[in-house]
Design an enzyme around this catalytic site. Structure first.
Site, PDB file in Angstrom:
ATOM      1  N   ASP A 223     -11.817  -5.897  -3.360  1.00  0.00           N
ATOM      2  CA  ASP A 223     -12.662  -7.103  -3.334  1.00  0.00           C
ATOM      3  C   ASP A 223     -14.046  -6.711  -2.816  1.00  0.00           C
ATOM      4  OD1 ASP A 223     -10.764  -7.151  -0.711  1.00  0.00           O
ATOM      5  OD2 ASP A 223     -12.814  -7.737  -0.202  1.00  0.00           O
TER       6      ASP A 223
ATOM      7  N   GLU B  96       0.824  -1.222   0.000  1.00  0.00           N
ATOM      8  CA  GLU B  96       0.000   0.000   0.000  1.00  0.00           C
ATOM      9  C   GLU B  96       0.860   1.275   0.000  1.00  0.00           C
ATOM     10  OE1 GLU B  96      -4.132  -1.499   2.106  1.00  0.00           O
ATOM     11  OE2 GLU B  96      -2.406  -1.219   3.418  1.00  0.00           O
TER      12      GLU B  96
ATOM     13  N   MET C  75      -9.382  -2.999   8.022  1.00  0.00           N
ATOM     14  CA  MET C  75      -8.909  -3.508   9.305  1.00  0.00           C
ATOM     15  C   MET C  75      -8.068  -2.505  10.103  1.00  0.00           C
ATOM     16  SD  MET C  75      -8.016  -7.425   8.066  1.00  0.00           S
ATOM     17  CE  MET C  75      -7.664  -8.011   9.711  1.00  0.00           C
ATOM     18  N   GLU C  76      -8.036  -1.231   9.682  1.00  0.00           N
ATOM     19  CA  GLU C  76      -7.155  -0.279  10.369  1.00  0.00           C
ATOM     20  C   GLU C  76      -7.757   1.111  10.608  1.00  0.00           C
ATOM     21  OE1 GLU C  76      -6.093  -1.792   7.402  1.00  0.00           O
ATOM     22  OE2 GLU C  76      -4.929  -3.429   8.292  1.00  0.00           O
TER      23      GLU C  76
END
Ligand code: OS5
Length: 229
Positions: A196, A12, A172-173
């Protein structure tokens, strides 16, 4: 004024590191932090590793040790909104934690006493993002992003998150970064490109599109930096 650029995974932040000038690596707290300049802006760039705890740790270090006064996150996300397609850019208007659950005490999902279910993004950054999107003719999506320590690859869970938090994307962050920045009064912005659809194909799609979607997010973030300089 130093600006933190954060991702969760190496992939990323790789396209961002490729665009900055003379970066220097500093090892701290089991992680690498890259100090760099971009068009006269002072940047600190890092990937946290996956999940809320690592992201909160890294954001805190960028602010408290490196003195960053603003924080921008770039990365990928799973789509919840069925109109969001792989490669679409999404900005979080607010973030919540879908896996935070003390409902046994009568509290709503995502809430702990003295906290908030949702934390709003800095308005100034949202305006800059909308301006950049309009200049580049990009159909920028926006909405609540739900965060949890779980890679969502299940339609039942995804629809539950959509229903409970009115969320449009999952990752998730971001929610933990929002908590840190909110507590330390640091304006923040979470940008994601869809990798996705958080469904049964999510694992395959994620692996296939991680690099491509990371680049889409990174390119947009760089265009936002051009506006900040
Ligand atoms: O950072 C995690 C969250 N990211 C956003 C995301 C997402 N989150 C939740 N649900 C979805 N459907 C989501 N889609 C996109 C992405 C990332 C997901 S966890 C990916 C783990 C992939 C991995 N595991 N091992 N490796 C890669 C290899 C490896 C080995 C050693 C060191 C580093 C990597």
């Amino acid at each position: 004024m130093k600006i933190a650029i954060l991702g969760a995974m190496k992939e990323e932040i790789a396209p961002i590191l490729a665009k900055v000038e003379n970066y220097k690596k500093i090892r701290y707290a089991n992680n690498d932090f890259y100090t760099a300049t971009y068009q006269g802006l002072e940047l600190v760039i890092a990937y946290s590793k996956i999940g809320k705890v690592f992201a909160a740790l890294t954001a805190t270090i960028m602010i408290e040790k490196f003195g960053c006064k603003k924080l921008l996150f770039s990365g990928v996300a799973g789509a919840i909104n069925s109109n969001f397609k792989i490669g679409d850019l999404v900005i979080a208007t607010a973030l919540c934690q879908h896996d935070l659950d003390i409902t046994a005490f009568g509290h709503p999902f995502g809430f702990v006493p003295e906290g908030d279910v949702c934390i709003a993004t800095d308005k100034n950054f949202l305006d800059i993002a909308r301006m950049v999107a309009s200049e580049k003719n990009i159909d920028l999506k926006e909405g609540i992003i739900a965060t949890g320590d779980q890679f969502v690859a299940d339609e039942k869970r995804k629809f539950w998150i959509a229903d409970e938090f009115k969320a449009h994307a999952v990752e998730m962050e971001g929610g933990s970064v929002a908590v840190v920045c909110n507590a330390l009064n640091v304006p923040f912005f979470i940008l994601r490109a869809i990798s996705d659809s958080a469904d049964m194909d999510a694992g395959f799609d994620f692996e296939e599109f991680l690099e491509e979607s990371s680049l889409i997010s990174a390119d947009f973030l760089i265009s936002m930096l051009d506006r900040l300089k």
